[in-house]
Scaffold this motif. Sequence first.
Motif, PDB file in Angstrom:
ATOM      1  N   ASP A   1      52.860  40.194  40.753  1.00 41.23           N
ATOM      2  CA  ASP A   1      52.770  39.117  41.728  1.00 41.23           C
ATOM      3  C   ASP A   1      53.906  39.333  42.721  1.00 41.23           C
ATOM      4  N   GLN A   2      53.559  39.757  43.928  1.00 38.54           N
ATOM      5  CA  GLN A   2      54.590  40.112  44.894  1.00 38.54           C
ATOM      6  C   GLN A   2      55.458  38.939  45.314  1.00 38.54           C
ATOM      7  N   HIS A   3      54.974  37.711  45.112  1.00 37.93           N
ATOM      8  CA  HIS A   3      55.713  36.537  45.553  1.00 37.93           C
ATOM      9  C   HIS A   3      56.811  36.127  44.570  1.00 37.93           C
ATOM     10  N   THR A   4      56.708  36.595  43.319  1.00 37.61           N
ATOM     11  CA  THR A   4      57.672  36.181  42.292  1.00 37.61           C
ATOM     12  C   THR A   4      58.398  37.353  41.633  1.00 37.61           C
ATOM     13  N   GLY A   5      57.871  38.549  41.782  1.00 38.84           N
ATOM     14  CA  GLY A   5      58.438  39.692  41.070  1.00 38.84           C
ATOM     15  C   GLY A   5      57.950  39.784  39.640  1.00 38.84           C
ATOM     16  N   HIS A   6      57.038  38.902  39.227  1.00 38.58           N
ATOM     17  CA  HIS A   6      56.543  38.908  37.856  1.00 38.58           C
ATOM     18  C   HIS A   6      55.577  40.068  37.634  1.00 38.58           C
ATOM     19  N   VAL A   7      55.850  40.835  36.601  1.00 36.91           N
ATOM     20  CA  VAL A   7      54.905  41.874  36.191  1.00 36.91           C
ATOM     21  C   VAL A   7      53.828  41.182  35.360  1.00 36.91           C
ATOM     22  N   LEU A   8      52.605  41.229  35.830  1.00 41.06           N
ATOM     23  CA  LEU A   8      51.514  40.478  35.204  1.00 41.06           C
ATOM     24  C   LEU A   8      50.788  41.297  34.146  1.00 41.06           C
ATOM     25  N   ALA A   9      50.755  42.600  34.342  1.00 43.48           N
ATOM     26  CA  ALA A   9      50.059  43.455  33.374  1.00 43.48           C
ATOM     27  C   ALA A   9      50.469  44.896  33.609  1.00 43.48           C
ATOM     28  N   ILE A  10      50.551  45.653  32.541  1.00 45.19           N
ATOM     29  CA  ILE A  10      50.755  47.098  32.660  1.00 45.19           C
ATOM     30  C   ILE A  10      49.965  47.798  31.562  1.00 45.19           C
ATOM     31  N   VAL A  11      49.587  49.031  31.851  1.00 44.91           N
ATOM     32  CA  VAL A  11      49.054  49.945  30.842  1.00 44.91           C
ATOM     33  C   VAL A  11      49.763  51.269  31.047  1.00 44.91           C
ATOM     34  N   GLY A  12      50.272  51.823  29.963  1.00 45.69           N
ATOM     35  CA  GLY A  12      51.058  53.048  30.067  1.00 45.69           C
ATOM     36  C   GLY A  12      50.356  54.287  29.593  1.00 45.69           C
ATOM     37  N   GLY A  13      49.022  54.193  29.396  1.00 44.03           N
ATOM     38  CA  GLY A  13      48.324  55.396  28.975  1.00 44.03           C
ATOM     39  C   GLY A  13      46.859  55.149  28.685  1.00 44.03           C
ATOM     40  N   ARG A  14      46.119  56.208  28.694  1.00 43.08           N
ATOM     41  CA  ARG A  14      44.687  56.202  28.367  1.00 43.08           C
ATOM     42  C   ARG A  14      44.516  56.589  26.908  1.00 43.08           C
ATOM     43  N   GLY A  15      43.555  55.962  26.227  1.00 42.98           N
ATOM     44  CA  GLY A  15      43.293  56.292  24.835  1.00 42.98           C
ATOM     45  C   GLY A  15      44.023  55.368  23.883  1.00 42.98           C
ATOM     46  N   GLU A  16      43.802  55.590  22.593  1.00 42.50           N
ATOM     47  CA  GLU A  16      44.371  54.731  21.562  1.00 42.50           C
ATOM     48  C   GLU A  16      45.888  54.881  21.504  1.00 42.50           C
ATOM     49  N   LYS A  17      46.563  53.751  21.430  1.00 42.24           N
ATOM     50  CA  LYS A  17      48.023  53.748  21.277  1.00 42.24           C
ATOM     51  C   LYS A  17      48.342  54.025  19.813  1.00 42.24           C
ATOM     52  N   THR A  18      49.246  54.957  19.559  1.00 42.92           N
ATOM     53  CA  THR A  18      49.478  55.425  18.194  1.00 42.92           C
ATOM     54  C   THR A  18      50.835  55.056  17.635  1.00 42.92           C
ATOM     55  N   GLY A  19      51.535  54.128  18.270  1.00 42.71           N
ATOM     56  CA  GLY A  19      52.828  53.729  17.740  1.00 42.71           C
ATOM     57  C   GLY A  19      53.478  52.678  18.618  1.00 42.71           C
ATOM     58  N   ASN A  20      54.595  52.141  18.147  1.00 43.31           N
ATOM     59  CA  ASN A  20      55.389  51.193  18.925  1.00 43.31           C
ATOM     60  C   ASN A  20      56.437  51.944  19.743  1.00 43.31           C
ATOM     61  N   ARG A  21      56.619  51.480  20.976  1.00 42.46           N
ATOM     62  CA  ARG A  21      57.619  52.039  21.886  1.00 42.46           C
ATOM     63  C   ARG A  21      57.437  53.544  22.047  1.00 42.46           C
ATOM     64  N   THR A  22      56.176  53.940  22.230  1.00 39.54           N
ATOM     65  CA  THR A  22      55.843  55.328  22.516  1.00 39.54           C
ATOM     66  C   THR A  22      55.981  55.567  24.021  1.00 39.54           C
ATOM     67  N   LEU A  23      55.586  56.765  24.467  1.00 43.10           N
ATOM     68  CA  LEU A  23      55.686  57.099  25.887  1.00 43.10           C
ATOM     69  C   LEU A  23      54.912  56.082  26.721  1.00 43.10           C
ATOM     70  N   ASN A  24      55.628  55.453  27.651  1.00 39.79           N
ATOM     71  CA  ASN A  24      55.028  54.455  28.534  1.00 39.79           C
ATOM     72  C   ASN A  24      55.011  55.048  29.944  1.00 39.79           C
ATOM     73  N   ARG A  25      53.856  55.543  30.350  1.00 43.71           N
ATOM     74  CA  ARG A  25      53.752  56.245  31.634  1.00 43.71           C
ATOM     75  C   ARG A  25      53.904  55.302  32.818  1.00 43.71           C
ATOM     76  N   ALA A  26      53.828  54.011  32.582  1.00 42.23           N
ATOM     77  CA  ALA A  26      54.000  53.047  33.675  1.00 42.23           C
ATOM     78  C   ALA A  26      55.470  52.798  33.988  1.00 42.23           C
ATOM     79  N   THR A  27      56.333  52.955  32.997  1.00 39.90           N
ATOM     80  CA  THR A  27      57.745  52.602  33.185  1.00 39.90           C
ATOM     81  C   THR A  27      58.710  53.750  32.901  1.00 39.90           C
ATOM     82  N   ASP A  28      58.300  54.724  32.086  1.00 42.27           N
ATOM     83  CA  ASP A  28      59.223  55.768  31.656  1.00 42.27           C
ATOM     84  C   ASP A  28      59.013  57.094  32.383  1.00 42.27           C
ATOM     85  N   THR A  29      57.765  57.419  32.685  1.00 44.13           N
ATOM     86  CA  THR A  29      57.450  58.731  33.233  1.00 44.13           C
ATOM     87  C   THR A  29      57.755  58.790  34.721  1.00 44.13           C
ATOM     88  N   LYS A  30      58.473  59.840  35.123  1.00 44.73           N
ATOM     89  CA  LYS A  30      58.779  60.055  36.539  1.00 44.73           C
ATOM     90  C   LYS A  30      57.838  61.130  37.075  1.00 44.73           C
TER      91      LYS A  30
END
Length: 934
Positions: free
Chosen positions: A461-490
């Motif tokens: 939401d550009q008016h508040t800076g609130h992140v409303l949703a993210i997805v960090g990868g395609r396919g089944e997630k296989t663990g907690n705090r795994t590679l998050n392509r939305a926030t970690d990958t450059k």
Amino acid sequence: MDYSKKGIENKQSYIKSTSRRLTSKFRVTLFRVCLIMAVVTVIICVYAGLGYIKGLIDSAPNITQIDVMPKGYTTKVYDSDGNVIEHLIGAHANREYVKISDIPKVVQDAFVSIEDERFYEHDGIDVRGIFRAFFSGIKGGEFSQGASTITQQLLKNQIFGGGSEKNFIDKLERKIQEQYLAIQLENKLDKDLILEYYLNTINLGAGTYGVQTASKRYFSKNVGELTLSEAAVIAAIAQLPSYHNPITNPERNEVRKNEVLRQMLKQGKCSQEEYDEAMADDVYSRIQTVNEEYTTKSYYSYFTDELIVQVMEDLQSELGYTQTQALDLIYSGGLRIITTQDSTIQRIVDEVVADESNYPEMGKSLWELTYALSIQKNDEDKTTIHYHSDDLLKYFKDYPDPDNLYVDTKDSKFSLLFTDKEDMQNKINEFKEAMMDEGDIILGEKIDMVIQPQVSFVVMDQHTGHVLAIVGGRGEKTGNRTLNRATDTKRQPGSTFKIVSTYLPALDSAGFTLASVIDDAGPYYYPGTNTEVSNWRSKKEYEGLSTIRKAIYDSMNIVTVKTLVEVTPNVGYDYLKKLGFTTLVESRTEPDGRVVSDINYPMALGGLTDGVTNLELTAAFAAIANKGLYIEPIFYTKILDHNGKVLLENEPEKEQVIKESTAWLLTNAMEDVVTIGTGKQLKLQAIDMPVAGKTGSTSDYNDLWFSGYTPYYTASVWGGFDHNRAQSERTYTRTIWRTIMERIHIEKGLEKKDFTMPDTIVSAKICTKSGKLAVEGLCDHYLGGNTVRVEYFAKGSEPRVKCDVHVKAHICTETNKLATEFCPNQKEAVYLNKTETGVTYDTPYILPKDKCTVHSHPGFNPPFDFNLPGNQNGNQNGNPNNGEENPPDNQEPPDNPENGNENGNQNGNVEDPNNSDGQNQNEDSNNFWSWFNP
């Protein structure tokens, strides 16, 4: 015996003898001594025992300093509407505290009846219970029957670590201290509070602690809703949580459960009718039904992964916690974290990203393997050998791949990219079998098969800076705090970066307008280098004089670099830092001694040393959508501690990075990207809603981007292989972005609204070849087409002078040169008065420089006027400085002009020449080059 006179006399003589008297006296004395010694020994033992007990009591924890209140609670994560979306559970922390008033009497009675039937009568220890257990042990030869009261059990769990002693002496010592403290605790706390603590502390199997969590785990209901039979099931677990687990051992639990019910009936805690009904209840079927909901192992979402990172950082920076303390509080502190997540939007993003029909078909989509194997050899030294993916590649180097299941490499037909998971698993099994000998032991094995290409998606939401949703990868997630392509990958951002690195500072402070004209001509090189800048088309074609607006919607590389040359990389870099980019490199020395920096001309096209994250790119575009106000992206708004006290309130940092007028002008130009430019596929089709944004791609289409926004939300999508690989399918990211944004706006019921134009914007009718005021009869009659359009400007930056590049002239139709008065066949047309540095789309329409020599005469004067209105100084470059010459280029050559491109393409970006979205907007382009044919 001899009863004769002689015998009697002898007997009397013996009795009266001195030896007899001495012997008798000795024996009496010895008996007395032994008796005294025994008494003394008993006294000593009693005193020693009392001293031992006193020592234990003295070493026991001080009752005023101990805390038997349950520790370790589940942290709850809430969405922006107050719904629980996640539970963060640490070791021994899967607990939800409930007051005794919220625990029904039937549950209290069930535990008291089976665990401590005289709980309300004793003062902490149950003497009758102790004697019963003692005599039962004597009789049975085994002291297995417990006599601990609920008070003692509470102390054991909270003070004595659960009572896990390994020998009898240690256990005895703990029991003595436990009983001593139990008496003192009963004097300190009332019975209800002791029972409340106990019922919230007790281990009840399946990783649950306390009756509330157990109730939800086994029956999917709050403890206040439990029936008699359900209460008995949970009470039955307390003695041996694993042994009496109703999921894994329902038969054992049922035996104990029935004993609970019998004790309740015997003690008058339930009626015969209630007892019979509870005994007949098929409670275990319900437990198995509820358990099916827990059989699928789930992991934290990508949103929660990043939330944990942000909360941990804030606890350390704002409250001074260590990392260990912060993690302990997050997972065991019973926090309430109010997030910014919109569950509706998150669901939509999850569903669209998970829909495999949105991606390239298998063959263009591929599985990628990461493999590791550790084996302990059955030799004398127990040697450990580690194998990795490279070893697998070497083993199958000569595999012929008859079914074309693997991507060919230059060295082999077998690779880590493949289309059939089952076949790859067979290869792994074959490799493993070949590496192992008899007696070898597998110490560990890791098999990760990840679908490619991957994606990431962020909605803000550009008016508040609130992140409303993210997805960090395609396919089944296989663990907690795994590679998050939305926030970690450059990743390299490609042409998407042109807006923030170049055009934003150009319009905001460098004197440029959307009407400013730059000559798209080539070949062109990064200043001070021999590295050529090419446009994204497959052919080397150049547009000629082009406005900044056109350069934005048609994603023109040369114009962008020329613009940054004027702006200067230092100014662009400063703006980027204000827009929240943290991954940029000001200066860094690499291991090989090279000095790299992002303060260079390739930055214009997204050629960076490391790249950017999706989250930060989205936040930068959100600043443009938010009238130039940058707001730091946040994932939570408030954190409450276990007692409901506010621990942290998250107010994002804000900064007005650019003028509101600049933001609107960029938005207006980026609307053209979607309507007539490289992003036509991104126009929302299912709903009428304006979209502004910028497409982007990098060399060989390794990265595909779109960052854009509506008046409501800003979103960015990235697609590519985790390990760079060229992509032939280039539209799937656009489909994903459009589909998600359409569904969001429809399902949220958002009405159409336009981007609001501020009152600091004015308009003017300009010529797109000069950037100046259009001249009627010239600009609209240009041979190359009408170049008049209405353009928008920040108030005060609108042009004041008229077009000076269009010239009306008479041309000899026979020679195509300037006509003389003697030329019999002439035509009048409007040309460009421009000096070409190379062949461009302008070239066919350039004013001829030579006069016709076929029809010449000594007194000839050309019938046109170079000094038409608006051409006071003959400026031909369309610079926005109201006719002044361009400032000289004083920039130092870049230290590393090839910075930031992993493939060696120095431009840092390309656009798809085969994509209908990126077709040249000049309708004559297909026939253009035929103009030069003989």
